[in-house]
Design a protein around this motif. Structure first.
Motif, PDB file in Angstrom:
ATOM      1  N   LEU A 143      81.574 105.290  63.556  1.00 30.96           N
ATOM      2  CA  LEU A 143      81.868 104.454  62.394  1.00 30.96           C
ATOM      3  C   LEU A 143      82.148 103.042  62.873  1.00 30.96           C
ATOM      4  CD1 LEU A 143      84.268 106.710  60.252  1.00 30.96           C
ATOM      5  CD2 LEU A 143      81.856 106.205  59.789  1.00 30.96           C
ATOM      6  N   ALA A 144      81.597 102.056  62.166  1.00 30.24           N
ATOM      7  CA  ALA A 144      81.898 100.654  62.437  1.00 30.24           C
ATOM      8  C   ALA A 144      82.817 100.164  61.319  1.00 30.24           C
ATOM      9  CB  ALA A 144      80.623  99.828  62.487  1.00 30.24           C
ATOM     10  N   TYR A 188      78.257  94.461  64.602  1.00 31.70           N
ATOM     11  CA  TYR A 188      76.946  93.852  64.337  1.00 31.70           C
ATOM     12  C   TYR A 188      77.022  92.950  63.120  1.00 31.70           C
ATOM     13  CZ  TYR A 188      71.751  94.179  64.446  1.00 31.70           C
ATOM     14  OH  TYR A 188      70.395  93.939  64.556  1.00 31.70           O
ATOM     15  N   THR A 189      78.248  92.464  62.806  1.00 29.54           N
ATOM     16  CA  THR A 189      78.458  91.718  61.564  1.00 29.54           C
ATOM     17  C   THR A 189      78.947  90.290  61.789  1.00 29.54           C
ATOM     18  OG1 THR A 189      80.781  92.371  61.311  1.00 29.54           O
ATOM     19  CG2 THR A 189      79.110  93.876  60.418  1.00 29.54           C
ATOM     20  N   GLU A 195      84.278  99.433  66.580  1.00 33.46           N
ATOM     21  CA  GLU A 195      83.390 100.581  66.428  1.00 33.46           C
ATOM     22  C   GLU A 195      84.060 101.777  67.085  1.00 33.46           C
ATOM     23  OE1 GLU A 195      78.946  98.840  66.152  1.00 33.46           O
ATOM     24  OE2 GLU A 195      79.875  98.518  68.112  1.00 33.46           O
ATOM     25  N   LEU A 196      84.042 102.912  66.400  1.00 32.88           N
ATOM     26  CA  LEU A 196      84.729 104.120  66.846  1.00 32.88           C
ATOM     27  C   LEU A 196      83.703 105.205  67.148  1.00 32.88           C
ATOM     28  CD1 LEU A 196      87.384 104.171  63.979  1.00 32.88           C
ATOM     29  CD2 LEU A 196      87.672 103.167  66.250  1.00 32.88           C
ATOM     30  N   MET A 234      74.355  86.002  61.398  1.00 32.69           N
ATOM     31  CA  MET A 234      74.872  85.724  62.742  1.00 32.69           C
ATOM     32  C   MET A 234      73.750  85.518  63.764  1.00 32.69           C
ATOM     33  SD  MET A 234      78.007  85.463  62.288  1.00 32.69           S
ATOM     34  CE  MET A 234      78.416  85.221  64.007  1.00 32.69           C
ATOM     35  N   CYS A 235      72.492  85.608  63.304  1.00 35.04           N
ATOM     36  CA  CYS A 235      71.324  85.485  64.202  1.00 35.04           C
ATOM     37  C   CYS A 235      71.302  86.574  65.270  1.00 35.04           C
ATOM     38  CB  CYS A 235      71.261  84.108  64.845  1.00 35.04           C
ATOM     39  SG  CYS A 235      71.034  82.766  63.667  1.00 35.04           S
ATOM     40  N   PHE A 236      71.812  87.768  64.933  1.00 33.25           N
ATOM     41  CA  PHE A 236      71.697  88.902  65.842  1.00 33.25           C
ATOM     42  C   PHE A 236      70.310  89.509  65.675  1.00 33.25           C
ATOM     43  CE2 PHE A 236      76.541  89.743  65.341  1.00 33.25           C
ATOM     44  CZ  PHE A 236      76.817  88.775  66.309  1.00 33.25           C
ATOM     45  N   CYS A 237      69.633  89.741  66.788  1.00 31.67           N
ATOM     46  CA  CYS A 237      68.277  90.297  66.726  1.00 31.67           C
ATOM     47  C   CYS A 237      68.287  91.749  66.251  1.00 31.67           C
ATOM     48  CB  CYS A 237      67.617  90.232  68.099  1.00 31.67           C
ATOM     49  SG  CYS A 237      67.197  88.562  68.639  1.00 31.67           S
TER      50      CYS A 237
END
Length: 361
Positions: A143-144, A188-189, A195-196, A234-237
């Motif tokens: 879970l995130a 990733y946000t 993150e668990l 966030m410009c995460f690929c």
């Protein structure tokens, strides 16, 4: 379709469900914009149990990692995390992943759900040194919990001091009465959070404990739709969009995770060294629309004269900025911040401009 430990909970909560990477996953609950802003301003929970987990163990673990991954795994202390990727032998990327230094001679690679089998086969192929590999994906739930109010919620459920877990580090401890939970300061946000990772049989207990602890903070379940808009701001690929088997980490702006140190002989090293030295022909850039519209993957990108110079890889209407944003590959001479572009939508060029990411500061 495969199920996570939370699939029935999503359905009972009325989530809009859809197949993703072979799993029946929640795309949205109350709506992507509302869910997106819940994470930006408060706290939300993502079921990311579909992600893959591959363990690397034994005296040859580090040697294996140095020859399969782009980043320098030798820099990791126990408790550290590293963003990295598997370069392929054609200059592209097999997958991007998080590498956890779990114990001495024991590492965890967290890979994308759609690439679990491909990554497992690649790692076996690349394992020339006798490292012990174990695919633990089916025995791991995740879970995130993301957003600025995350610590206030999660600290109620563990004696582990969350303020003592810096960004990109983790601890293992008891959480919500469950043993051996990995508590990881990642996400990733771009909104902060943890993150668990835990055994699937703990799933319902941990889910219920988190939502009970988060009532006062207005905690909500969040779907994969908002996960995508949050990461793009966030410009995460995203693998399959912005990076893939035919894009190099240098082209994608991931030179910072591509280390040419002694003893690292990952595939395509020479090609990537040449790219870093100046042989690049294209670059991944973030852009904002000046005209009204929404850029989408595969839309063509043109220069001011209408000549096609690239392609959109990710695009959306930003819930935070309330304007069209995206990323795409363009010929390198058009990659400078401030360069005007046109995003081709049904034959019409929408005005856009290369910007400095991330979109949400």
């Amino acid at each position: 379709m495969k199920k996570t430990p939370f699939t029935d909970i999503h359905i009972n909560l009325g989530a809009k469900m859809h197949e993703f990477a072979g799993f029946n996953m929640p795309i949205e609950y109350s709506g992507i914009i509302e869910e997106h802003m819940t994470v930006v301003n408060g706290v939300g929970v993502f079921d990311v149990s579909h992600m893959g987990e591959i363990w690397v163990k034994g005296p040859h673990a580090l040697e294996f990692l140095q020859n399969v991954s782009s980043n320098d795994a030798s820099k990791l202390k126990v408790g550290d995390i590293q963003y990295t990727c598997y370069p392929n032998d054609k200059g592209g990327i097999v997958d991007d992943f998080l590498l956890y230094h779990y114990e001495d001679e024991k590492y965890l690679m967290v890979v994308n759900a759609s690439n679990i089998e491909k990554d497992w086969e690649w790692c076996q192929k690349m394992n020339k040194v006798g490292a012990e590999l174990e695919n633990g994906s089916d025995r791991t739930a995740q879970l995130a919990v993301q957003g600025p109010k995350t610590v206030a919620v999660l600290q109620k459920l563990t004696d582990v001091d969350l303020s003592d877990i810096p960004y990109y580090t983790f601890k293992v401890g008891k959480f919500a009465g469950c043993d051996e939970v990995i508590i990881s300061n990642t996400g990733y946000t771009g909104a902060g959070g943890f993150e668990l990772y835990f055994y699937p049989e703990y799933g319902e207990k941990i889910w219920n404990a988190i939502f009970e602890a988060g009532k006062e903070e207005g905690i909500k379940s969040i779907g994969l739709g908002a996960r995508d808009t949050l990461r793009l701001e966030m410009c995460f690929c995203l693998y399959g969009n912005d990076i893939c088997d035919t894009t190099s980490p240098i082209e994608a702006g991931l030179g910072w995770i591509t280390k040419f140190v002694d003893g690292k002989e990952f595939p395509s090293r020479k090609l990537m060294e040449d790219q870093k030295a100046g042989s690049l022909t294209r670059k991944l850039v973030p852009f904002e629309l000046k005209d009204k519209g929404i850029p989408r993957q595969h839309y063509e990108i043109a220069n001011e004269n209408g000549e096609i110079i690239g392609e959109v890889t990710s695009g959306t209407m930003s819930p935070y900025l309330k304007k069209g944003i995206g990323m795409g590959y363009v010929a390198k001479e058009y990659a400078k911040v401030g360069t005007p572009l046109k995003i081709m939508v049904r034959g019409r060029g929408l005005a856009a401009e290369v910007v400095k990411g991330p979109f949400r500061k």
